[in-house]
Enzyme design. Structure first.
Site, PDB file in Angstrom:
ATOM      1  N   CYS A 293       0.807  -1.231   0.000  1.00 61.09           N
ATOM      2  CA  CYS A 293       0.000   0.000   0.000  1.00 61.09           C
ATOM      3  C   CYS A 293       0.841   1.283   0.000  1.00 61.09           C
ATOM      4  O   CYS A 293       0.847   2.020  -0.985  1.00 61.09           O
ATOM      5  CB  CYS A 293      -0.926   0.006   1.210  1.00 61.09           C
ATOM      6  SG  CYS A 293      -2.132  -1.331   1.162  1.00 61.09           S
TER       7      CYS A 293
HETATM    8  N1  LIG Z   1      -2.749  -5.890   1.870  1.00 61.79           N
HETATM    9  C1  LIG Z   1      -3.178  -4.825   2.484  1.00 61.79           C
HETATM   10  O1  LIG Z   1      -2.804  -4.538   3.613  1.00 61.79           O
HETATM   11  C2  LIG Z   1      -4.181  -3.889   1.830  1.00 61.79           C
HETATM   12  C3  LIG Z   1      -4.835  -2.947   2.642  1.00 61.79           C
HETATM   13  C4  LIG Z   1      -5.760  -2.095   2.070  1.00 61.79           C
HETATM   14  C5  LIG Z   1      -6.001  -2.160   0.698  1.00 61.79           C
HETATM   15  N2  LIG Z   1      -5.344  -3.076  -0.079  1.00 61.79           N
HETATM   16  C6  LIG Z   1      -5.663  -3.107  -1.507  1.00 61.79           C
HETATM   17  O2  LIG Z   1      -6.506  -4.227  -1.747  1.00 61.79           O
HETATM   18  C7  LIG Z   1      -6.223  -4.794  -3.031  1.00 61.79           C
HETATM   19  C8  LIG Z   1      -5.865  -6.255  -2.877  1.00 61.79           C
HETATM   20  O3  LIG Z   1      -4.680  -6.360  -2.104  1.00 61.79           O
HETATM   21  P1  LIG Z   1      -4.221  -7.708  -1.393  1.00 61.79           P
HETATM   22  O4  LIG Z   1      -3.122  -7.328  -0.477  1.00 61.79           O
HETATM   23  O5  LIG Z   1      -5.402  -8.427  -0.867  1.00 61.79           O
HETATM   24  O6  LIG Z   1      -3.633  -8.493  -2.647  1.00 61.79           O
HETATM   25  P2  LIG Z   1      -3.239 -10.056  -2.699  1.00 61.79           P
HETATM   26  O7  LIG Z   1      -2.195 -10.168  -3.745  1.00 61.79           O
HETATM   27  O8  LIG Z   1      -2.975 -10.562  -1.319  1.00 61.79           O
HETATM   28  O9  LIG Z   1      -4.574 -10.752  -3.194  1.00 61.79           O
HETATM   29  C9  LIG Z   1      -5.119 -10.539  -4.448  1.00 61.79           C
HETATM   30  C10 LIG Z   1      -5.744 -11.839  -4.926  1.00 61.79           C
HETATM   31  O10 LIG Z   1      -6.381 -11.570  -6.178  1.00 61.79           O
HETATM   32  C11 LIG Z   1      -6.181 -12.699  -7.008  1.00 61.79           C
HETATM   33  N3  LIG Z   1      -6.419 -12.286  -8.381  1.00 61.79           N
HETATM   34  C12 LIG Z   1      -5.621 -11.582  -9.202  1.00 61.79           C
HETATM   35  N4  LIG Z   1      -6.225 -11.369 -10.384  1.00 61.79           N
HETATM   36  C13 LIG Z   1      -7.437 -11.956 -10.318  1.00 61.79           C
HETATM   37  C14 LIG Z   1      -8.520 -12.086 -11.206  1.00 61.79           C
HETATM   38  N5  LIG Z   1      -8.480 -11.525 -12.431  1.00 61.79           N
HETATM   39  N6  LIG Z   1      -9.601 -12.777 -10.826  1.00 61.79           N
HETATM   40  C15 LIG Z   1      -9.646 -13.354  -9.595  1.00 61.79           C
HETATM   41  N7  LIG Z   1      -8.665 -13.249  -8.688  1.00 61.79           N
HETATM   42  C16 LIG Z   1      -7.563 -12.555  -9.048  1.00 61.79           C
HETATM   43  C17 LIG Z   1      -4.778 -13.136  -6.685  1.00 61.79           C
HETATM   44  O11 LIG Z   1      -4.545 -14.477  -7.081  1.00 61.79           O
HETATM   45  C18 LIG Z   1      -4.748 -12.949  -5.168  1.00 61.79           C
HETATM   46  O12 LIG Z   1      -5.164 -14.106  -4.503  1.00 61.79           O
HETATM   47  C19 LIG Z   1      -5.106  -3.937  -3.620  1.00 61.79           C
HETATM   48  O13 LIG Z   1      -5.671  -2.936  -4.400  1.00 61.79           O
HETATM   49  C20 LIG Z   1      -4.453  -3.324  -2.393  1.00 61.79           C
HETATM   50  O14 LIG Z   1      -3.827  -2.100  -2.688  1.00 61.79           O
HETATM   51  C21 LIG Z   1      -4.455  -3.955   0.475  1.00 61.79           C
END
Ligand SMILES: NC(=O)c1ccc[n+]([C@@H]2O[C@H](COP(=O)([O-])OP(=O)(O)OC[C@H]3O[C@@H](n4cnc5c(N)ncnc54)[C@H](O)[C@@H]3O)[C@@H](O)[C@H]2O)c1
Length: 453
Positions: A293
């Site tokens: 992030c």
């Molecule tokens: N990790 C954090 O602390 C956090 C906090 C707030 C916001 N975010 C935001 O949330 C979003 C997700 O982050 P995250 O950390 O959960 O990511 P992550 O990489 O942990 O998880 C994302 C998941 O999406 C899947 N994926 C990718 N493309 C896909 C598709 N086309 N169809 C289905 N599944 C698909 C991946 O395989 C993965 O399992 C990002 O935009 C991030 O900036 C993350």
């Protein structure tokens, strides 16, 4: 668990005086927990959300392209630190949670939450390819009456400029035939005080009905809902929050760099400043920014601002300072070795903590990786200990975490990059010839061989 929550009446979130019959139908399905929910992307954000909805009594289907995650969930196993396997197994056994790679099943869902990654390209431009692919999958199955919510962090305008036109290609209109909203995820991995359930949720829809439906859906699992007037406001809220952190960390890192020149203990300065009961909020220096992030999101904002002819000077400056920190850590390691007439080249250096912050296993963008790479390029031999990260492949290095009790063997200098609670900081100065502490983890531990940031 689900029964208790399911019986709580839902608050009305600026519900428009009159909803269309289709919106009313969806609302009733949400309030009676009969709505079938989809979460696309079962990572750090998506899995906790899916589990909370399942606990609240909804039937939830998780969609992911990663078959190992899908299999794990269907076996009742969690791969995310903040979610217990017990919860996943209980929800799965109760028939409330399952996962699939079959996107055609999106057609059967009442509401679809998109939680896919939003990284940067090498050029530091937003990479919306994951959102675009997920939205394509939704469009192929979209039917009237569905609610689609984007949760991925992204630049203001993404929902109406990218997601909405793509979904409307099939002939349905957002806000009328289907509902569309943006709601930023604020989860803080490893934080046991503030969880998915307790963190207020900001929601902005493309119209009032979309906001109201998304707000009511989240109200089933979250105590406080904050409806805002548009998707753009909701998108900008998240970027303000993360830019605020990035800029303040940049400021305190600069204060640390200048304090070092002036031989002032920056940690003592911050601790004393933090006693001011108003107008000051402590941020702490460190080896650099990490995670998915803070190092990334502000650049989504500066990219979008540039499209509008605006240069974000604070964001760029904070980015420069924060990304210079690993090199400063390496400089401190050089200074420490110098006191023993040694050089980085040829030294054996042990890193404590490679995850991007304490208590988590996530190494994405971790500054420890930059520190390791810089030291390796200068000829050091590296090893590390991180109970959350058993193996590490980075920059041509392939390492396995060494148990802490064996870590000191033959080591010239230890570097604390991540202040995991489990490390024995008190003994480090006696076990290692030199210790470089980038997190003030050795606060109160004396030793002439301890070098702080
Ligand atoms: N990790 C954090 O602390 C956090 C906090 C707030 C916001 N975010 C935001 O949330 C979003 C997700 O982050 P995250 O950390 O959960 O990511 P992550 O990489 O942990 O998880 C994302 C998941 O999406 C899947 N994926 C990718 N493309 C896909 C598709 N086309 N169809 C289905 N599944 C698909 C991946 O395989 C993965 O399992 C990002 O935009 C991030 O900036 C993350």
């Amino acid at each position: 668990m689900s029964a208790a929550l399911a019986s709580v009446p839902l608050p009305m979130h600026r519900r428009p005086a009159k909803l269309s019959p289709a919106a009313e139908r969806l609302l009733r399905r949400i309030e009676s927990r009969k709505a079938h929910l989809a979460v696309i992307g079962l990572g750090y954000v998506g899995l906790p959300l899916a589990v909370e909805f399942a606990k609240a009594g909804f039937e939830v289907t998780g969609f992911d392209v990663d078959v190992t995650k899908v299999d794990a969930i269907n076996r009742g196993h969690s791969y995310i630190g903040d979610v217990s396997s017990q919860d996943v197994a209980a929800a799965s056994k109760a028939g409330k949670l399952s996962a699939t790679i079959d996107m055609s099943r999106l057609h059967d869902m009442d509401a679809i939450d998109i939680c896919v990654p939003t990284p940067l390209r090498k050029t530091r431009d937003p990479d919306l390819s994951y959102i675009v692919l997920a939205v394509d999958a939704v469009r192929a199955q979209l039917r009237a009456g569905q609610l689609v919510i984007l949760e991925s962090t992204t630049y203001p305008g993404t929902t109406t400029e990218v997601v909405q036109p793509a979904l409307e290609e099939g002939g349905l209109t957002a806000g009328k035939d289907f509902y569309l909203a943006f709601s930023p995820e604020r989860v803080d991995p490893g934080n046991e005080t503030h969880t998915t359930r307790s963190i207020p949720k900001v929601v902005g829809g493309v119209n009032e009905a979309s906001t109201a439906l998304a707000a009511d859906l989240y109200a089933s699992i979250i105590g406080t809902i904050v409806p805002v007037s548009s998707t753009q406001v909701a998108e900008m809220v998240k970027l303000l929050e993360n830019t605020f952190r990035a800029v303040n960390i940049g400021l305190v890192n600069e204060i640390a760099l200048m304090s070092h020149r002036m031989d002032i203990d920056v940690w003592e300065v911050i601790e004393a400043a933090a006693t001011k009961p108003f107008g000051f909020m402590p941020f702490y220096p460190g080896p650099g920014l990490g995670g998915h992030c803070i190092p990334i999101d502000p650049f989504y904002l500066s990219w979008k601002a540039r499209q509008n002819g605006f240069e974000c000077r604070f964001i760029e400056l904070a980015g420069q300072i924060n990304s210079s920190m690993p090199a400063f850590v390496v400089e401190r390691v050089g200074e420490a070795l110098n006191t023993l007439k040694m050089s980085i080249n040829g030294s054996r250096i042990h890193i404590f903590g490679v995850a991007y912050k304490k208590g988590v296993s996530d190494t994405r963008e971790s500054p420890a990786l930059d520190v390791i790479e810089l030291l390796h390029r200068r000829g050091a031999t590296l090893s590390y200990t991180d109970p959350h990260v058993p193996v590490l492949e980075h920059g041509g290095l392939s390492l396995a975490s060494v148990p802490e009790r064996d870590a000191a063997r033959g080591i010239d200098c230890a570097v604390v990059c991540t202040n995991h609670a489990v490390f024995n900081y008190a003994e480090m100065p006696t076990r290692f010839p030199l210790v470089v502490d980038t997190r003030n983890a050795l606060k109160g531990v004396a030793g002439d061989n301890v070098f702080r940031l």
